[in-house]
Design an enzyme around this catalytic site. Structure first.
Site, PDB file in Angstrom:
ATOM      1  N   SER A 171     -28.945   3.315  22.515  1.00  0.00           N
ATOM      2  CA  SER A 171     -29.130   2.813  21.152  1.00  0.00           C
ATOM      3  C   SER A 171     -27.987   1.881  20.786  1.00  0.00           C
ATOM      4  CB  SER A 171     -29.163   3.982  20.167  1.00  0.00           C
ATOM      5  OG  SER A 171     -29.059   3.487  18.856  1.00  0.00           O
ATOM      6  N   HIS A 231     -32.944   0.875  22.756  1.00  0.00           N
ATOM      7  CA  HIS A 231     -33.345   1.433  21.454  1.00  0.00           C
ATOM      8  C   HIS A 231     -32.657   0.641  20.341  1.00  0.00           C
ATOM      9  CE1 HIS A 231     -34.807   4.755  18.898  1.00  0.00           C
ATOM     10  NE2 HIS A 231     -33.643   4.649  18.251  1.00  0.00           N
ATOM     11  N   ASP A 291     -32.277   0.254  16.244  1.00  0.00           N
ATOM     12  CA  ASP A 291     -32.437   0.977  14.981  1.00  0.00           C
ATOM     13  C   ASP A 291     -32.421   0.016  13.801  1.00  0.00           C
ATOM     14  OD1 ASP A 291     -32.433   3.832  15.723  1.00  0.00           O
ATOM     15  OD2 ASP A 291     -30.436   3.377  16.522  1.00  0.00           O
ATOM     16  N   MET A 349     -32.714  -0.286   9.894  1.00  0.00           N
ATOM     17  CA  MET A 349     -32.611   0.564   8.694  1.00  0.00           C
ATOM     18  C   MET A 349     -32.653  -0.302   7.449  1.00  0.00           C
ATOM     19  SD  MET A 349     -29.465   2.962   9.779  1.00  0.00           S
ATOM     20  CE  MET A 349     -29.375   3.793  11.344  1.00  0.00           C
ATOM     21  N   HIS A 403     -37.009   1.192  16.559  1.00  0.00           N
ATOM     22  CA  HIS A 403     -37.126   2.352  15.660  1.00  0.00           C
ATOM     23  C   HIS A 403     -37.012   1.840  14.226  1.00  0.00           C
ATOM     24  CE1 HIS A 403     -35.128   6.435  14.357  1.00  0.00           C
ATOM     25  NE2 HIS A 403     -36.283   6.223  13.757  1.00  0.00           N
ATOM     26  N   MET A 418     -36.721   2.401  10.668  1.00  0.00           N
ATOM     27  CA  MET A 418     -36.417   3.329   9.574  1.00  0.00           C
ATOM     28  C   MET A 418     -36.594   2.538   8.285  1.00  0.00           C
ATOM     29  SD  MET A 418     -33.236   5.302  11.344  1.00  0.00           S
ATOM     30  CE  MET A 418     -33.036   4.061  12.619  1.00  0.00           C
ATOM     31  N   MET A 473     -36.803  13.412  15.822  1.00  0.00           N
ATOM     32  CA  MET A 473     -35.440  13.107  15.372  1.00  0.00           C
ATOM     33  C   MET A 473     -34.637  14.403  15.456  1.00  0.00           C
ATOM     34  SD  MET A 473     -35.280   9.918  14.767  1.00  0.00           S
ATOM     35  CE  MET A 473     -33.554   9.996  14.273  1.00  0.00           C
ATOM     36  N   GLY A 510     -30.188   7.709  10.148  1.00  0.00           N
ATOM     37  CA  GLY A 510     -29.336   6.905   9.286  1.00  0.00           C
ATOM     38  C   GLY A 510     -27.978   6.582   9.871  1.00  0.00           C
ATOM     39  N   GLY A 546     -23.683   9.160  16.076  1.00  0.00           N
ATOM     40  CA  GLY A 546     -22.514  10.028  16.160  1.00  0.00           C
ATOM     41  C   GLY A 546     -22.660  11.388  15.490  1.00  0.00           C
ATOM     42  N   ASP A 582     -34.275  11.608  19.703  1.00  0.00           N
ATOM     43  CA  ASP A 582     -33.287  10.641  19.190  1.00  0.00           C
ATOM     44  C   ASP A 582     -32.276  11.349  18.294  1.00  0.00           C
ATOM     45  OD1 ASP A 582     -31.903   8.437  18.270  1.00  0.00           O
ATOM     46  OD2 ASP A 582     -33.554   7.646  17.046  1.00  0.00           O
ATOM     47  N   GLY A 583     -31.006  11.324  18.743  1.00  0.00           N
ATOM     48  CA  GLY A 583     -29.931  11.828  17.898  1.00  0.00           C
ATOM     49  C   GLY A 583     -29.099  12.907  18.560  1.00  0.00           C
ATOM     50  N   GLY A 584     -27.824  12.597  18.770  1.00  0.00           N
ATOM     51  CA  GLY A 584     -26.892  13.604  19.281  1.00  0.00           C
ATOM     52  C   GLY A 584     -27.064  13.939  20.751  1.00  0.00           C
ATOM     53  N   GLY A 598     -26.859   6.891  21.768  1.00  0.00           N
ATOM     54  CA  GLY A 598     -26.031   5.841  21.172  1.00  0.00           C
ATOM     55  C   GLY A 598     -24.572   6.025  21.522  1.00  0.00           C
ATOM     56  N   SER A 599     -23.902   6.928  20.801  1.00  0.00           N
ATOM     57  CA  SER A 599     -22.462   7.097  21.002  1.00  0.00           C
ATOM     58  C   SER A 599     -22.126   7.674  22.378  1.00  0.00           C
ATOM     59  CB  SER A 599     -21.879   7.975  19.886  1.00  0.00           C
ATOM     60  OG  SER A 599     -22.661   9.130  19.690  1.00  0.00           O
TER      61      SER A 599
END
Ligand code: DX5
Ligand code: ZN
Length: 225
Positions: free
Chosen positions: A12, A37, A39, A41, A70, A72, A141, A146, A149, A179-181, A202-203
């Protein structure tokens, strides 16, 4: 961990260095990203604004890898011609953001793009069930959308398992994306065991601790077990 299905890794770019975006996109491409990916927003559906069409175009110009976009965005139907303009891109919309989910999904399919629907941590699987037969992807998700990290919400694994059961029983085609973490640890391993085949990171890929190739290798080793 051994998985029969190839697991796709989708870095991401929200975590990338935007002052050096082209080079970072080329670096994850060279390091074997399966998807990129992206994002978007809008500051309405989620509090933050990330970027829009100009930046998405700049990302696409720096890679041959399909974009996993994605959105959002509240009522994404109004902006489909902006973001679904290249057929090889995959478009993900949020169930919570669409007044007419079936119509919007059908419109994206009609434009020739692969389509996915994302659901937030507080949204039940039932919100996506009636469009599942139409989907190429359903995205769980595993953080509240939003920001990058954040920590993986463990209850997401149950949601992935529930979706996997529904998809397998009905023999639908949808792949499960998470998606996420996601890191090169139990979060990736358990998501795959639960049934996810597309991992957004991402991170875990863009950070100060390791180079992009090292981070991608670490993630690939983790998903291959
Ligand atoms: C969050 C975004 C994610 C985010 C993932 O709203 O949708 O794609 O960039 O970042 P990490 O992997 O750091 O949680
Ligand atoms: Zn995302």
């Amino acid at each position: 961990m051994v998985s029969e299905t190839r697991i796709l890794i989708a870095p991401s770019v929200l975590s990338a260095d935007f002052a050096d975006l082209g080079r970072q996109v080329r670096a994850v491409t060279d390091a074997g990203a399966d998807l990129i990916h992206v994002d978007v927003m809008d500051g309405v559906f989620v509090p933050a604004i990330s970027f829009g069409e100009v930046v998405v175009d700049a990302i696409r110009a720096n890679t041959d890898v399909p974009l996993n976009i994605h959105l959002m965005i509240q009522e994404p139907e109004n902006l489909l011609s902006t973001f679904a303009k290249v057929e090889s891109d995959q478009i993900l919309i949020h169930a919570e953001a669409c007044g007419h989910l079936h119509r919007t999904v059908s419109r994206i399919k009609g434009m020739g793009n692969q389509v996915g629907v994302a659901i937030n941590p507080g949204t039940s699987v039932s919100a996506v069930e009636d469009v599942l037969p139409l989907l190429d992807m359903v995205m769980v998700m595993s953080v509240n959308p939003g920001a990058s990290g954040q920590s993986f919400i463990p209850q997401s694994l149950d949601k992935i398992r529930r979706l996997k059961t529904i998809i397998d029983e009905a023999k639908f085609d949808a792949q499960i994306e998470v998606d996420g973490g996601i890191k090169a640890d139990w979060t990736a391993e358990d998501s795959i065991k639960a049934g996810a085949t597309i991992l957004v990171a991402g991170s875990a890929i863009f950070n100060d601790q390791e180079s992009i190739p090292d981070a991608m290798n670490g993630m690939r080793e983790c998903v291959l077990g």
